[in-house]
Motif scaffolding. Structure first.
Motif, mmCIF file in Angstrom:
data_model
loop_
_atom_site.group_PDB
_atom_site.id
_atom_site.type_symbol
_atom_site.label_atom_id
_atom_site.label_comp_id
_atom_site.label_asym_id
_atom_site.label_seq_id
_atom_site.Cartn_x
_atom_site.Cartn_y
_atom_site.Cartn_z
ATOM 1 N N LEU A 199 0.920 -1.371 -0.001
ATOM 2 C CA LEU A 199 0.128 0.032 -0.014
ATOM 3 C C LEU A 199 1.124 1.333 -0.094
ATOM 4 N N VAL A 200 2.195 1.307 0.016
ATOM 5 C CA VAL A 200 3.069 2.398 0.366
ATOM 6 C C VAL A 200 3.040 3.397 -0.630
ATOM 7 N N LYS A 201 2.691 2.964 -1.905
ATOM 8 C CA LYS A 201 2.583 3.915 -3.082
ATOM 9 C C LYS A 201 1.184 4.511 -3.181
ATOM 10 N N ARG A 202 0.303 3.748 -3.042
ATOM 11 C CA ARG A 202 -1.074 4.115 -3.049
ATOM 12 C C ARG A 202 -1.733 4.687 -1.780
ATOM 13 N N ILE A 203 -1.455 4.452 -0.569
ATOM 14 C CA ILE A 203 -1.864 5.332 0.305
ATOM 15 C C ILE A 203 -0.714 5.501 1.279
ATOM 16 N N PRO A 204 0.077 6.396 0.971
ATOM 17 C CA PRO A 204 1.397 6.808 2.097
ATOM 18 C C PRO A 204 0.895 7.158 3.027
ATOM 19 N N PHE A 205 -0.136 7.894 3.355
ATOM 20 C CA PHE A 205 -0.291 8.642 4.532
ATOM 21 C C PHE A 205 -1.118 7.636 5.526
#
Length: 754
Positions: free
Chosen positions: A478-484
């Motif tokens: 998920l780090v690139k799509r939901i980094p927050f």
């Protein structure tokens, strides 16, 4: 690990037995082998930790290579600013610096501000309840304390006072957009690893009726969100819109607040101050309102201001702060942690990553310790070891009545940097923690390995006793799509992790923890001789000892787990666990013994619970491990149980099947119960193997699960010694007795002298 403990013990013995030389501004005397002593006293001339810290620097120059003891006289020492000990304040192996209580005296450090000048009210603020009228008192918030001071807790001396809280409120039943913040495990089914980031999470809470009103101080108002059974989140408001009937949260919630069946509560609103003992604060007005339970003239009301009292901190990659010790000190009335913009969460926001929310904190530190200290009546966490921390020894401390957790060991976020290890948490008594943040564990170990967690007593906690966790595989994707996304995703070190993520994407089973084991550092922790009881007092789906997405070869050995009801297993391997060694533990007075979702050596445990083993896959697999079969265990469901779940649960569909139809593979184990209800009584004679139904001759026939009385010595069991009488079949099967007479902390169990 034991060498670390022995070294610290020797250091303490040397420090206390040496003839300290009392000094003042003119006397730095003492033989070269004696520690130089510095006196701190409320009467001065040195009256604060900060003054002592600076004077120690001078002493180090004047007396190089000599140990230093800062002896702190009894009295109360207010703290308004974190005392930070750095490289210039450090000791050496042969000359440590120790801050300790003056013999026979109790120095108390408080992070609170007294609230005085209370006046009885005759006219009332807008919205006040009818019940409060005639009972309301008001005081001014002290000025010039600090910017952005939001009072989130109050104490009357050592007693935490109850903030005004609404009854159960419910969300509107409306359809909200999918912002990928509802079910984290299934998000990767709809999001590819590559692609643009999704839109920010929805922070709006749509309320019913007039549960939320047009309060002019929304930043003071918090919502207590309980959208999952394992988490309670407190978040302040940013905006209230009565026309559209929504309140906007100041930061992202852990989960989308939208299920109309889930309850939430409103905290710190004047409208809900309707019972004795409650209070609210209005920062805009600069006032605190209270309906006291007793004569306010006899109260000592304190508002916590400082969260982090002491920080020991070196440089990130060295040099590190070293050989600083704290002994016999008392700390109280620290401020509560609250979620802030930019925070990074640790598994469901159970704690925050690298955050100054504990009374005592080590960061980039080695060879330091906290011994025989008390941290009590404080709103945050007790002790933290963050990022690079090695050979930090936390021993013989009392941590009680805390709003947050007890002890946190938290290394770097998932990546190749593995530097939080070889620490010791030994002989501590941790109880009544999580009084405000209900999900806070007694001991939380994440991205930290090779530690010894031994002889601690943990009891009366709202959720988990001990947590060992790391980042679950789906979160890496998920780090690139939901980094927050706060919990775990925001702390992933993407560049270091990307090769492993690509390997996982190319594999048939994406969500296997094996792809990421080099990045998961909560490994080879030794959790032994701990006494854990009365967990899960408020929340659900938790455990006395909990594991998830951790590294390999953690050891759970000789722990006494009792009175832990409503657990998913007193010992539990939850999602994506790695191989774990579970041996010689005693589990009693609980419904469920162990919950296993992955491989483990389960050896020589005594489990006196209704459901002795449970898992979520086929019993032939869960029962066996990649190392060996479960062996030499004794399962004894209580005779008094009224439950119909005397089962080995393979999945939710197996709950109506007797346990002997769900047996996992095992060896040299015993089952026995005096319960006469059908789910507990095998369809076999005593003395037979429950796998075959045939009688066996011990010493000649192989045995998988013997149906026989293990013949425990009941009198010895009362003392904590689980041994057998002469003639017990357990001895012939190679089952060892378990001696727990010295289990737990010496502060709770006088026999547990270590």
């Amino acid at each position: 690990m034991r060498q670390c403990m022995a070294g610290f013990a020797a250091l303490l013995i040397a420090a206390t037995s040496a003839m300290a030389v009392e000094m003042d501004s003119e006397n730095l005397g003492g033989a070269a082998s004696d520690p130089v002593a510095l006196i701190v006293s409320p009467a001065g001339p040195i009256s604060t930790l900060e003054e002592a810290r600076l004077r120690v620097r001078e002493i180090k120059t004047e007396h190089p290579g000599q140990a230093i003891e800062v002896l702190i006289k009894g009295g109360t020492y207010p703290l308004r600013k974190t005392v930070v000990y750095g490289l210039e304040d450090s000791g050496t192996e042969g000359a440590p610096v120790t801050y300790k209580a003056f013999p026979g005296e109790e120095p108390v450090f408080t992070g609170g501000v007294p609230i005085t000048g209370w006046e009885k009210m005759s006219t009332y603020p807008e919205g006040v309840s009818e019940e409060a009228k005639g009972n309301l008192w008001v005081a001014e918030i002290p000025k010039n304390i600090g910017e952005d001071w939001y009072i989130r807790s109050l104490y009357d001396g050592e007693e935490l006072l109850q903030r005004a809280t609404s009854g159960s409120c419910y969300y509107q039943d409306i359809k909200k957009r999918n912002d990928y913040n509802s079910d984290g495990k299934n998000v990767t089914g709809s999001l590819e690893y590559e692609g643009d980031p999704v839109e920010p999470f929805d922070r709006d809470v749509y309320f019913r009726g007039n549960d939320i009103r047009d309060w002019k101080n929304p930043q003071d108002i918090e919502l207590k969100l309980k959208d999952r059974p394992w988490l309670v989140t407190l978040i302040s408001l940013e905006k209230i819109d009565l026309e559209k009937k929504f309140a906007r949260l100041s930061v992202d919630p852990a989960y989308q607040p939208r299920n109309p069946r889930m309850k939430y509560r409103v905290m710190n609103a004047i409208d809900y101050l309707d019972e004795p003992g409650e209070w609210v604060v209005n920062t805009q007005e600069g006032r605190i309102y209270m309906w006291p339970k007793k004569d306010i003239a006899n109260m000592n009301v304190v508002a916590p201001y400082l969260r982090e009292f002491i920080r020991v901190e070196g440089k990130e990659d060295g040099p590190f702060a070293k050989h600083l010790n704290f002994e016999g000190l008392t700390f109280m009335q620290g401020a509560r942690d609250e979620i802030e913009e930019g925070d990074k969460g640790l598994q469901h926001d159970w704690e925050m990553y690298d955050k100054g929310n504990a009374v005592i904190r080590f960061r980039f530190a080695e060879d330091c310790g906290v011994a025989s200290c008390t941290i009590k009546s404080s709103s945050g966490t007790g002790i933290r070891m963050d990022l690079h921390c090695q050979r930090i020894i936390i021993t013989n401390n009392l941590l009680k009545y805390l709003g947050g957790g007890g002890v946190v060991l938290s290394g770097y976020g998932p990546g190749t940097k593995d530097v939080n290890k070889y620490n010791v948490v030994h002989d501590n008594y941790i109880h009544h923690i999580g009084q405000i943040l209900l999900h806070a564990p007694g001991i939380f170990i994440t991205q930290s390995g090779h530690n010894e967690i031994s002889h601690n007593t943990i009891q009366d906690v709202p959720y988990n006793g001990i947590v060992v966790s790391g980042c679950r595989p789906h979160e890496f994707y998920l780090v690139k799509r939901i980094p927050f996304k706060r919990a775990w995703v925001s702390s992933i070190r993407v560049e270091e992790c990307d090769p492993y993520i690509q390997k996982g994407l190319a594999a048939r089973r994406h969500n296997s923890i094996e792809h990421f084991l080099p990045l998961i550092h909560a490994r080879e922790n030794n959790i032994m001789m701990n006494d854990i009881s009365r967990t899960l007092l408020e929340l659900h789906d938790g455990n006395a000892i909990y594991f998830s997405a951790m590294g390999e070869n953690n050891v759970v050995e000789r722990n006494y787990l009792h009175e832990n009801y409503d657990t998913a297993g007193a010992i539990r391997l939850d999602d994506n666990p790695s191989f774990t060694i579970i041996r010689e533990n005693v589990i009693s007075e609980s419904e469920k013994g162990m919950g296993l979702k992955g491989p483990a050596d389960v050896i020589n445990n005594f489990i006196f619970t209704e459901t002795f083993l449970r898992g979520s896959t086929l019993p032939a697999w869960v029962g066996g491990t990649k190392k060996s079969l479960p062996q030499r265990n004794i399962f004894m469901p209580p005779a008094s149980s009224k439950s119909s779940n005397g089962l080995y649960l393979t999945d939710g569909r197996a709950t109506n099947r007797p346990f002997y139809e769900n047996l996992p593979k095992m060896e040299d184990s015993i089952y026995f119960t005096e319960n006469t209800s059908e789910p507990y009584v095998p369809k076999a004679e005593l003395g037979s193997d429950l796998f075959t139904g045939q009688s066996v001759t011990l010493g000649e026939d192989s045995v998988k699960l013997l149906y026989a009385d293990p013949m425990f010595d009941e009198e010895a069991m009362k003392e904590g010694h689980y041994r057998f009488k002469t003639g017990s079949p357990a001895k012939k099967l190679g089952i060892k007795p378990i001696d727990l007479r010295k289990v737990g902390s010496s502060l709770a169990n006088p026999k547990a002298v270590h």
